[in-house]
Design a protein around this motif. Structure first.
Motif, PDB file in Angstrom:
ATOM      1  N   THR A  47       0.819  -1.213   0.000  1.00  0.00           N
ATOM      2  CA  THR A  47       0.000   0.000   0.000  1.00  0.00           C
ATOM      3  C   THR A  47       0.855   1.266   0.000  1.00  0.00           C
ATOM      4  O   THR A  47       1.793   1.398   0.782  1.00  0.00           O
ATOM      5  CB  THR A  47      -0.941   0.016   1.218  1.00  0.00           C
ATOM      6  N   VAL A  48       0.510   2.167  -0.903  1.00  0.00           N
ATOM      7  CA  VAL A  48       1.057   3.527  -0.958  1.00  0.00           C
ATOM      8  C   VAL A  48      -0.137   4.452  -1.141  1.00  0.00           C
ATOM      9  O   VAL A  48      -1.252   3.992  -1.380  1.00  0.00           O
ATOM     10  CB  VAL A  48       2.068   3.713  -2.116  1.00  0.00           C
ATOM     11  N   TRP A  49       0.086   5.738  -1.036  1.00  0.00           N
ATOM     12  CA  TRP A  49      -0.970   6.690  -1.368  1.00  0.00           C
ATOM     13  C   TRP A  49      -0.699   7.238  -2.759  1.00  0.00           C
ATOM     14  O   TRP A  49       0.420   7.625  -3.077  1.00  0.00           O
ATOM     15  CB  TRP A  49      -0.993   7.868  -0.418  1.00  0.00           C
ATOM     16  N   ILE A  50      -1.717   7.273  -3.565  1.00  0.00           N
ATOM     17  CA  ILE A  50      -1.663   7.987  -4.845  1.00  0.00           C
ATOM     18  C   ILE A  50      -2.700   9.094  -4.735  1.00  0.00           C
ATOM     19  O   ILE A  50      -3.885   8.827  -4.545  1.00  0.00           O
ATOM     20  CB  ILE A  50      -1.940   7.062  -6.045  1.00  0.00           C
ATOM     21  N   ASP A  51      -2.212  10.310  -4.788  1.00  0.00           N
ATOM     22  CA  ASP A  51      -3.050  11.493  -4.568  1.00  0.00           C
ATOM     23  C   ASP A  51      -3.874  11.354  -3.287  1.00  0.00           C
ATOM     24  O   ASP A  51      -5.057  11.695  -3.231  1.00  0.00           O
ATOM     25  CB  ASP A  51      -3.949  11.766  -5.782  1.00  0.00           C
ATOM     26  N   GLY A  52      -3.229  10.831  -2.237  1.00  0.00           N
ATOM     27  CA  GLY A  52      -3.843  10.754  -0.918  1.00  0.00           C
ATOM     28  C   GLY A  52      -4.717   9.551  -0.650  1.00  0.00           C
ATOM     29  O   GLY A  52      -5.206   9.391   0.458  1.00  0.00           O
ATOM     30  N   LYS A  53      -4.915   8.695  -1.627  1.00  0.00           N
ATOM     31  CA  LYS A  53      -5.781   7.520  -1.457  1.00  0.00           C
ATOM     32  C   LYS A  53      -4.927   6.255  -1.374  1.00  0.00           C
ATOM     33  O   LYS A  53      -4.024   6.051  -2.192  1.00  0.00           O
ATOM     34  CB  LYS A  53      -6.745   7.372  -2.645  1.00  0.00           C
ATOM     35  N   PRO A  54      -5.207   5.372  -0.409  1.00  0.00           N
ATOM     36  CA  PRO A  54      -4.442   4.132  -0.329  1.00  0.00           C
ATOM     37  C   PRO A  54      -4.665   3.290  -1.580  1.00  0.00           C
ATOM     38  O   PRO A  54      -5.801   3.111  -2.023  1.00  0.00           O
ATOM     39  CB  PRO A  54      -4.984   3.443   0.924  1.00  0.00           C
ATOM     40  N   THR A  55      -3.562   2.819  -2.142  1.00  0.00           N
ATOM     41  CA  THR A  55      -3.587   2.095  -3.410  1.00  0.00           C
ATOM     42  C   THR A  55      -2.597   0.942  -3.343  1.00  0.00           C
ATOM     43  O   THR A  55      -1.500   1.090  -2.800  1.00  0.00           O
ATOM     44  CB  THR A  55      -3.197   3.038  -4.572  1.00  0.00           C
ATOM     45  N   LEU A  56      -2.960  -0.186  -3.910  1.00  0.00           N
ATOM     46  CA  LEU A  56      -2.059  -1.331  -3.969  1.00  0.00           C
ATOM     47  C   LEU A  56      -1.061  -1.117  -5.114  1.00  0.00           C
ATOM     48  O   LEU A  56      -1.426  -1.173  -6.282  1.00  0.00           O
ATOM     49  CB  LEU A  56      -2.846  -2.621  -4.177  1.00  0.00           C
ATOM     50  N   SER A  57       0.181  -0.893  -4.764  1.00  0.00           N
ATOM     51  CA  SER A  57       1.192  -0.591  -5.780  1.00  0.00           C
ATOM     52  C   SER A  57       1.617  -1.820  -6.570  1.00  0.00           C
ATOM     53  O   SER A  57       2.177  -1.678  -7.652  1.00  0.00           O
ATOM     54  CB  SER A  57       2.411   0.069  -5.138  1.00  0.00           C
ATOM     55  N   GLU A  93       2.266  -4.723  18.070  1.00  0.00           N
ATOM     56  CA  GLU A  93       3.358  -4.832  17.096  1.00  0.00           C
ATOM     57  C   GLU A  93       3.872  -6.266  17.128  1.00  0.00           C
ATOM     58  O   GLU A  93       3.873  -6.918  18.162  1.00  0.00           O
ATOM     59  CB  GLU A  93       4.468  -3.817  17.408  1.00  0.00           C
ATOM     60  N   GLN A  94       4.250  -6.750  15.996  1.00  0.00           N
ATOM     61  CA  GLN A  94       4.774  -8.099  15.923  1.00  0.00           C
ATOM     62  C   GLN A  94       6.053  -8.056  15.093  1.00  0.00           C
ATOM     63  O   GLN A  94       6.939  -7.288  15.401  1.00  0.00           O
ATOM     64  CB  GLN A  94       3.723  -9.050  15.324  1.00  0.00           C
ATOM     65  N   CYS A  95       6.095  -8.769  13.991  1.00  0.00           N
ATOM     66  CA  CYS A  95       7.329  -8.812  13.197  1.00  0.00           C
ATOM     67  C   CYS A  95       7.564  -7.519  12.425  1.00  0.00           C
ATOM     68  O   CYS A  95       8.684  -7.175  12.107  1.00  0.00           O
ATOM     69  CB  CYS A  95       7.331 -10.012  12.253  1.00  0.00           C
ATOM     70  N   GLY A  96       6.508  -6.781  12.105  1.00  0.00           N
ATOM     71  CA  GLY A  96       6.638  -5.501  11.420  1.00  0.00           C
ATOM     72  C   GLY A  96       6.617  -5.571   9.909  1.00  0.00           C
ATOM     73  O   GLY A  96       6.629  -4.531   9.252  1.00  0.00           O
ATOM     74  N   PHE A  97       6.566  -6.749   9.324  1.00  0.00           N
ATOM     75  CA  PHE A  97       6.615  -6.858   7.873  1.00  0.00           C
ATOM     76  C   PHE A  97       5.423  -6.169   7.216  1.00  0.00           C
ATOM     77  O   PHE A  97       5.568  -5.490   6.204  1.00  0.00           O
ATOM     78  CB  PHE A  97       6.696  -8.330   7.443  1.00  0.00           C
ATOM     79  N   CYS A  98       4.255  -6.280   7.810  1.00  0.00           N
ATOM     80  CA  CYS A  98       3.052  -5.670   7.230  1.00  0.00           C
ATOM     81  C   CYS A  98       2.855  -4.221   7.659  1.00  0.00           C
ATOM     82  O   CYS A  98       1.992  -3.522   7.130  1.00  0.00           O
ATOM     83  CB  CYS A  98       1.815  -6.477   7.601  1.00  0.00           C
ATOM     84  N   SER A  99       3.640  -3.755   8.626  1.00  0.00           N
ATOM     85  CA  SER A  99       3.403  -2.454   9.239  1.00  0.00           C
ATOM     86  C   SER A  99       3.352  -1.273   8.277  1.00  0.00           C
ATOM     87  O   SER A  99       2.441  -0.444   8.390  1.00  0.00           O
ATOM     88  CB  SER A  99       4.419  -2.180  10.345  1.00  0.00           C
ATOM     89  N   PRO A 100       4.285  -1.103   7.333  1.00  0.00           N
ATOM     90  CA  PRO A 100       4.204   0.096   6.478  1.00  0.00           C
ATOM     91  C   PRO A 100       2.880   0.223   5.726  1.00  0.00           C
ATOM     92  O   PRO A 100       2.248   1.286   5.768  1.00  0.00           O
ATOM     93  CB  PRO A 100       5.388  -0.071   5.520  1.00  0.00           C
ATOM     94  N   GLY A 101       2.442  -0.833   5.076  1.00  0.00           N
ATOM     95  CA  GLY A 101       1.169  -0.776   4.344  1.00  0.00           C
ATOM     96  C   GLY A 101      -0.011  -0.597   5.272  1.00  0.00           C
ATOM     97  O   GLY A 101      -0.938   0.178   4.994  1.00  0.00           O
ATOM     98  N   PHE A 102       0.010  -1.285   6.402  1.00  0.00           N
ATOM     99  CA  PHE A 102      -1.059  -1.188   7.387  1.00  0.00           C
ATOM    100  C   PHE A 102      -1.142   0.232   7.942  1.00  0.00           C
ATOM    101  O   PHE A 102      -2.223   0.831   8.018  1.00  0.00           O
ATOM    102  CB  PHE A 102      -0.822  -2.208   8.506  1.00  0.00           C
TER     103      PHE A 102
END
Length: 149
Positions: A47-57, A93-102
């Motif tokens: 997940t990233v934001w494109i023009d402020g909206k969460p989007t699957l890159s 918090e756990q392993c953190g792998f999903c954290s940025p997108g979450f």
């Protein structure tokens, strides 16, 4: 092929190939917080934001962000850290792998929804998978962060 975009508040020119996915482009340019975990566009790690909206890159062609604003977690470090501290405080918090997108999804929710119900929060997070938790700690942290306890 070159495209111009605003990446984390900086105007950049990216070199891409016509069928390259945005997740691959961003990782190639050193934004390693953008991760892939499913190859089916359903885990939310990319997940990233494109023009402020969460989007699957992972399912967005890189050329589609030409002229748009792309934000990764590196572009919202202050907000991200504030919410991450709440995750830690709730034992979520756990392993953190999903954290940025979450975290990007939660931050987008804060900007988009005002006083969401628990059901709206859960619905908004559909598609963000975490293999380490049962989601209850995360839900507590989100509600605290949004001020809807």
């Amino acid at each position: 092929m070159q495209i111009e975009t605003i990446l984390n508040n900086q105007r950049v020119t990216l070199e891409i190939v016509p069928d390259e996915m945005l997740a691959d482009t961003l990782r190639r340019y050193g934004l390693l917080s953008v991760r892939q975990g499913c190859d089916t566009s359903c885990c939310g790690l990319c997940t990233v934001w494109i023009d402020g909206k969460p989007t699957l890159s992972c399912s967005t062609l890189a050329y589609r962000v030409s002229g748009k604003r792309v934000t990764t977690i590196e572009g919202v470090q202050g907000e991200a850290e504030e919410f991450a501290q709440m995750l830690v405080a709730e034992g979520a918090e756990q392993c953190g792998f999903c954290s940025p997108g979450f975290i990007l999804t939660v931050l987008a929710m804060k900007h988009e929804l005002k006083n969401p119900t628990e059901e709206q929060i859960i619905h908004y997070l559909t598609g963000n998978l975490c293999r380490c938790t049962g989601y209850m700690g995360q839900l507590r942290a989100i509600k605290k962060y949004l001020g809807v306890e």
